[in-house]
Write an enzyme that holds these catalytic residues in place. Structure first.
Site, PDB file in Angstrom:
ATOM      1  N   HIS A  61       0.832  -1.203   0.000  1.00 13.05           N
ATOM      2  CA  HIS A  61       0.000   0.000   0.000  1.00 13.05           C
ATOM      3  C   HIS A  61       0.867   1.254   0.000  1.00 13.05           C
ATOM      4  O   HIS A  61       1.276   1.725   1.061  1.00 13.05           O
ATOM      5  CB  HIS A  61      -0.905   0.003   1.234  1.00 13.05           C
ATOM      6  CG  HIS A  61      -1.798  -1.203   1.317  1.00 13.05           C
ATOM      7  ND1 HIS A  61      -1.335  -2.445   1.682  1.00 13.05           N
ATOM      8  CD2 HIS A  61      -3.119  -1.346   1.068  1.00 13.05           C
ATOM      9  CE1 HIS A  61      -2.340  -3.313   1.654  1.00 13.05           C
ATOM     10  NE2 HIS A  61      -3.432  -2.680   1.287  1.00 13.05           N
TER      11      HIS A  61
ATOM     12  N   HIS B 224      -4.143   3.408  -3.345  1.00 14.26           N
ATOM     13  CA  HIS B 224      -4.309   2.803  -2.018  1.00 14.26           C
ATOM     14  C   HIS B 224      -3.511   1.519  -1.811  1.00 14.26           C
ATOM     15  O   HIS B 224      -2.684   1.440  -0.916  1.00 14.26           O
ATOM     16  CB  HIS B 224      -5.801   2.521  -1.740  1.00 14.26           C
ATOM     17  CG  HIS B 224      -6.007   1.603  -0.580  1.00 14.26           C
ATOM     18  ND1 HIS B 224      -6.095   2.057   0.717  1.00 14.26           N
ATOM     19  CD2 HIS B 224      -6.083   0.243  -0.512  1.00 14.26           C
ATOM     20  CE1 HIS B 224      -6.242   1.011   1.524  1.00 14.26           C
ATOM     21  NE2 HIS B 224      -6.235  -0.098   0.799  1.00 14.26           N
TER      22      HIS B 224
ATOM     23  N   GLU C 159     -17.414  -4.200  24.853  1.00 11.81           N
ATOM     24  CA  GLU C 159     -16.557  -5.394  24.939  1.00 11.81           C
ATOM     25  C   GLU C 159     -15.389  -5.343  23.953  1.00 11.81           C
ATOM     26  O   GLU C 159     -14.257  -5.678  24.294  1.00 11.81           O
ATOM     27  CB  GLU C 159     -17.373  -6.669  24.675  1.00 11.81           C
ATOM     28  CG  GLU C 159     -18.318  -7.059  25.800  1.00 11.81           C
ATOM     29  CD  GLU C 159     -19.674  -6.396  25.681  1.00 11.81           C
ATOM     30  OE1 GLU C 159     -19.856  -5.519  24.812  1.00 11.81           O
ATOM     31  OE2 GLU C 159     -20.571  -6.757  26.466  1.00 11.81           O
TER      32      GLU C 159
ATOM     33  N   HIS D 102     -28.142 -15.481  25.526  1.00 16.71           N
ATOM     34  CA  HIS D 102     -27.073 -15.304  26.501  1.00 16.71           C
ATOM     35  C   HIS D 102     -26.342 -16.606  26.833  1.00 16.71           C
ATOM     36  O   HIS D 102     -25.396 -16.596  27.610  1.00 16.71           O
ATOM     37  CB  HIS D 102     -27.638 -14.701  27.791  1.00 16.71           C
ATOM     38  CG  HIS D 102     -27.911 -13.233  27.686  1.00 16.71           C
ATOM     39  ND1 HIS D 102     -28.637 -12.687  26.664  1.00 16.71           N
ATOM     40  CD2 HIS D 102     -27.541 -12.194  28.479  1.00 16.71           C
ATOM     41  CE1 HIS D 102     -28.708 -11.372  26.828  1.00 16.71           C
ATOM     42  NE2 HIS D 102     -28.046 -11.047  27.909  1.00 16.71           N
TER      43      HIS D 102
HETATM   44  C1  LIG Z   1     -11.375  -4.702   9.972  1.00 21.42           C
HETATM   45  C2  LIG Z   1     -10.839  -4.539   8.589  1.00 21.42           C
HETATM   46  N1  LIG Z   1     -11.684  -4.563   7.546  1.00 21.42           N
HETATM   47  C3  LIG Z   1     -11.223  -4.455   6.308  1.00 21.42           C
HETATM   48  C4  LIG Z   1      -9.888  -4.326   6.056  1.00 21.42           C
HETATM   49  C5  LIG Z   1      -9.365  -4.261   4.626  1.00 21.42           C
HETATM   50  N2  LIG Z   1      -8.894  -2.891   4.339  1.00 21.42           N
HETATM   51  C6  LIG Z   1      -7.607  -2.569   4.420  1.00 21.42           C
HETATM   52  S1  LIG Z   1      -7.306  -0.957   4.091  1.00 21.42           S
HETATM   53  C7  LIG Z   1      -8.946  -0.678   3.799  1.00 21.42           C
HETATM   54  C8  LIG Z   1      -9.423   0.691   3.403  1.00 21.42           C
HETATM   55  C9  LIG Z   1      -8.975   1.679   4.389  1.00 21.42           C
HETATM   56  O1  LIG Z   1      -9.196   2.966   3.949  1.00 21.42           O
HETATM   57  P1  LIG Z   1      -8.417   4.147   4.640  1.00 21.42           P
HETATM   58  O2  LIG Z   1      -8.370   3.945   6.087  1.00 21.42           O
HETATM   59  O3  LIG Z   1      -8.984   5.396   4.135  1.00 21.42           O
HETATM   60  O4  LIG Z   1      -6.940   3.948   4.126  1.00 21.42           O
HETATM   61  P2  LIG Z   1      -6.255   4.664   2.890  1.00 21.42           P
HETATM   62  O5  LIG Z   1      -7.111   4.387   1.686  1.00 21.42           O
HETATM   63  O6  LIG Z   1      -6.183   6.099   3.222  1.00 21.42           O
HETATM   64  O7  LIG Z   1      -4.918   4.010   2.779  1.00 21.42           O
HETATM   65  C10 LIG Z   1      -9.683  -1.839   3.970  1.00 21.42           C
HETATM   66  C11 LIG Z   1     -11.140  -1.943   3.776  1.00 21.42           C
HETATM   67  C12 LIG Z   1      -9.034  -4.310   7.179  1.00 21.42           C
HETATM   68  N3  LIG Z   1      -7.718  -4.210   7.062  1.00 21.42           N
HETATM   69  N4  LIG Z   1      -9.532  -4.386   8.416  1.00 21.42           N
END
Ligand SMILES: Cc1ncc(C[n+]2csc(CCOP(=O)(O)OP(=O)(O)O)c2C)c(N)n1
Length: 664
Positions: free
Chosen positions: A29, A260, A409, A471
């Site tokens: 990334h 990204h 939690e 529960h």
């Molecule tokens: C809980 C979770 N869900 C999905 C992902 C997959 N994922 C990685 S980065 C991303 C998008 C994040 O967007 P942003 O925070 O804006 O990052 P940027 O595009 O600025 O690098 C996703 C959906 C993850 N790492 N963790």
């Protein structure tokens, strides 16, 4: 002072190392490191207090890259600043097997990585825990010993995740003023612009949660510096919304989701080189810029040495306790206290719920281990996690040892990870076993990181009764047993509960869960043994040579197993009972031991008020199982045990039918 020109080139070093590493790995990334490079440069070269040569210095500032996919930002920084654990070679080996520069930052792979991030939002939760730990230890030891900030870089994704609200609302409530979060506000995620899915006013949300909020241009070093200084002066935690451009410098992909999560490609990188005036070959940092970064890495040496001098001048016993706590070792008085307590239990033979037994054990534990930090997700009276020593922490007074986490939690479990990672404290929580599902992502990360957090999980079966199937855990023991490196305990009585607590506390490198009952149970370990029998994972509670029948059971079903044994013996069947408080520890025993415990009885039967999954290990695929096959029901617990056929009589009937079948 760092000139603007130098700042830009220092930031560009991060950008190009990140672009080049992602390009070479053919995955990763680049967008976040390129967009957040200015923020990181100002923070790490001017404000963050740390020493690459003493990366575990307890009073260092913590930095959490919550948006873990931007890992190249962190690896670039660690290399540039002179951390020994990340070399240029490691940067070139980004995302390769065995390299510390893993896809997402992994705690333990390299000094300077404070926590494992990747599941978005977790890092934010960890950071709140770190800030809690800092304030708690500062209250105990004073600002001369503990006085540092926790910084976070979070992305849009971190803020979208629900855990973010749990974490920020408690941080705001507790006025964690030394917590400073940068929001990399680039308005882009994977599917495209954030506006596809979100129109939250984040500043208003944070402000409503008790935060100080600032809104800046994330590419303006002066604005970044001013914001950090304003944040440091605030009496609340601060969100710095830093407007950035994802993939800053990439001529075509900047500002788009194309930057990204995939390599930019040669052409785009060449364009970025031209746009940013970077003439170096891939992975080459000009020597004056590397020098500037290395100099930044030396910034805090004086502070670190001054801190060490203060520590050395601290009264002996305070210093030694501080050092012991930071090392993770337990005090010498712990083991004898637990042994004496176990002896007392075999004299008193209490008939109590194991959640109560856990409270009784904690009363001893909290008396001898000053670093335990208890809590509950609003179920204190049900989880029995509070003892006479644990006054509650309040926004204005952190002298207590108990956190009312609220009904959060997931946030609680993530914060506990942060508390454990900070060091000096052993967090334990309270919640219902059923809601371990809400904590699971964080429990999994605790297991992955190998850290000591302890989850007290009460109301562990249909035995909770009237609250009903919403529960009543059914599959939860099996689901938690499936997590590698997590010890999952289900003790049968007060003695086993004490033993399981002792084992959990002694694990410096893995988390534990302790499943506990709501209903009362008799003491079944009536003979005192100094040895911790629960540490075998499974052991003979009632032995019988050449037993025709072996009953394996855990927790509350041990009482049923013992009753079934009496009935079987009365009918002429020699019967053994094996208590199984912890599957994982059993697997760690010798082959001989395991074979002996499993034995070769004609009939093997397991009883647990949950699903069968996992028990075939003990009874074989042909064994008998008494437990649950579906969801529970609402009603008085004794009636539920009858209704679902989890009774001694049902066990005896099944065993005798099998014996009869085998004879026929
Ligand atoms: C809980 C979770 N869900 C999905 C992902 C997959 N994922 C990685 S980065 C991303 C998008 C994040 O967007 P942003 O925070 O804006 O990052 P940027 O595009 O600025 O690098 C996703 C959906 C993850 N790492 N963790």
């Amino acid at each position: 002072m760092i000139s603007r020109e130098k700042h830009d080139r220092m930031a560009n070093a991060i950008r190009f190392l990140s672009m080049d590493a992602v390009e070479k790995a053919k995955s990763g990334h680049p967008g976040l490191p390129m967009g957040a490079a200015d923020i990181a440069t100002v923070l790490f070269s001017r404000y963050l207090t740390f020493d690459p040569k003493k990366p575990n210095w307890p009073d260092r500032d913590r930095f959490v890259l919550s948006a873990g996919h931007g890992s190249m930002l962190l690896y670039s920084l660690l290399y540039l600043l002179g951390y020994d654990d990340i070399s240029l070679e490691d940067i070139k080996n980004f995302r390769q097997l065995g390299s510390p520069t893993a896809g997402h930052p992994e705690y333990g792979h390299a000094a300077g990585i404070e926590t494992t991030t990747g599941p978005l939002g977790q890092g934010l939760g960890n950071a709140v825990g770190m800030a809690i730990a800092e304030r708690k230890l500062a209250t105990e030891y004073g600002a001369e010993m503990v006085d540092h900030h926790t910084y976070v870089l979070a992305g849009d994704g971190c803020l979208m995740e629900g855990i973010s609200q749990e974490a920020i609302s408690l941080a705001g409530h507790l006025k964690l003023s030394k917590l400073i979060v940068f929001w990399d506000n680039n308005s882009i995620s994977i599917d495209g612009p954030v506006s596809l899915t979100d129109s939250t006013d984040q500043l208003a949300r944070f402000a409503a949660s008790g935060w100080n909020t600032l809104d800046i241009d994330g590419h303006d070093p002066d604005a970044i510096a001013q914001a950090i200084e304003a944040a440091q002066a605030s009496d609340k935690p601060t969100l710095i919304a830093a407007k950035t451009v994802i993939g800053f410098g990439a001529p075509n992909k900047a500002g788009t989701s194309g930057a990204h999560g995939s390599p930019l490609g040669d052409k785009e990188i060449a364009g970025a080189r031209a746009a940013l005036g970077w003439e170096e070959e891939p992975f080459v940092v000009p020597s004056d810029i590397l020098d500037a970064w290395r100099l930044a890495g030396l910034r805090s040496v004086k502070d670190r040495k001054a801190w060490e001098a203060r520590l050395a001048a601290t009264e002996n016993d305070i210093r030694m306790t501080f050092e012991r706590r930071m090392s993770g070792d337990l005090p010498g008085g712990f083991e004898p206290a637990m042994t004496a307590y176990k002896q007392k239990l075999t004299e008193d033979l209490p008939k109590v719920a194991t959640r109560k037994a856990s409270e009784m054990a904690l009363e001893i534990i909290n008396g001898v281990i000053p670093e335990t930090l208890g809590g509950s997700a609003d179920l204190t009276g049900s989880n029995n996690t509070r003892t006479s020593q644990t006054k509650a922490i309040t926004p204005d007074d952190f002298s207590g040892r108990y956190i009312h986490y609220g009904i959060r939690e997931h946030g609680m479990a993530a914060m506990m990870n942060g508390i454990a990672l900070h060091g000096g404290l052993i967090p334990y929580s309270g919640g219902f076993l059923i809601f371990s599902d809400y904590c699971r992502p964080s429990i999994r990360l605790a297991a992955l990181m190998g850290i000591r957090v302890i989850h007290v999980l009460t109301h562990d079966s249909i035995g909770l009764g009237e609250d009903g199937p919403t529960h009543q855990p059914v599959e939860h023991m099996a689901a938690l047993r499936a997590i590698p490196n997590l010890l999952m305990f289900r003790p049968a009585d007060a003695v086993e509960t004490a033993e399981c607590w002792q084992i959990a506390l002694e694990q410096q490198k893995r988390p534990s869960g302790i499943a506990l009952t709501r209903q009362n149970l008799p003491t079944v370990r009536t003979d005192f043994t100094e040895e911790n029998l629960s540490a075998y994972g499974a052991y003979d509670l009632v032995s019988a040579g050449d037993a025709e029948v072996t009953i394996f059971a855990s927790g509350s079903e041990i009482e049923i197993a013992l009753e079934a044994r009496e009935m079987l013996e009365a009918n002429g069947h020699t019967t053994r009972v094996v208590s199984v408080p912890c599957f994982e520890l059993f697997e760690e025993q010798s082959r001989e031991y395991k074979n002996a415990v499993i034995g070769d009885s004609k009939v093997k039967i397991a009883i647990e008020a949950g699903i069968r999954q996992g028990w075939d290990r003990f009874i074989g695929s042909d064994g008998l199982f008494i437990g649950m096959t579906g969801f529970g029901a609402s009603g008085p617990y004794k009636e539920l045990y009858e209704h679902f056929g989890i009774t001694a009589k049902a066990a005896v009937t099944a065993v005798e039918a099998r014996l009869h079948e085998d004879k026929a």
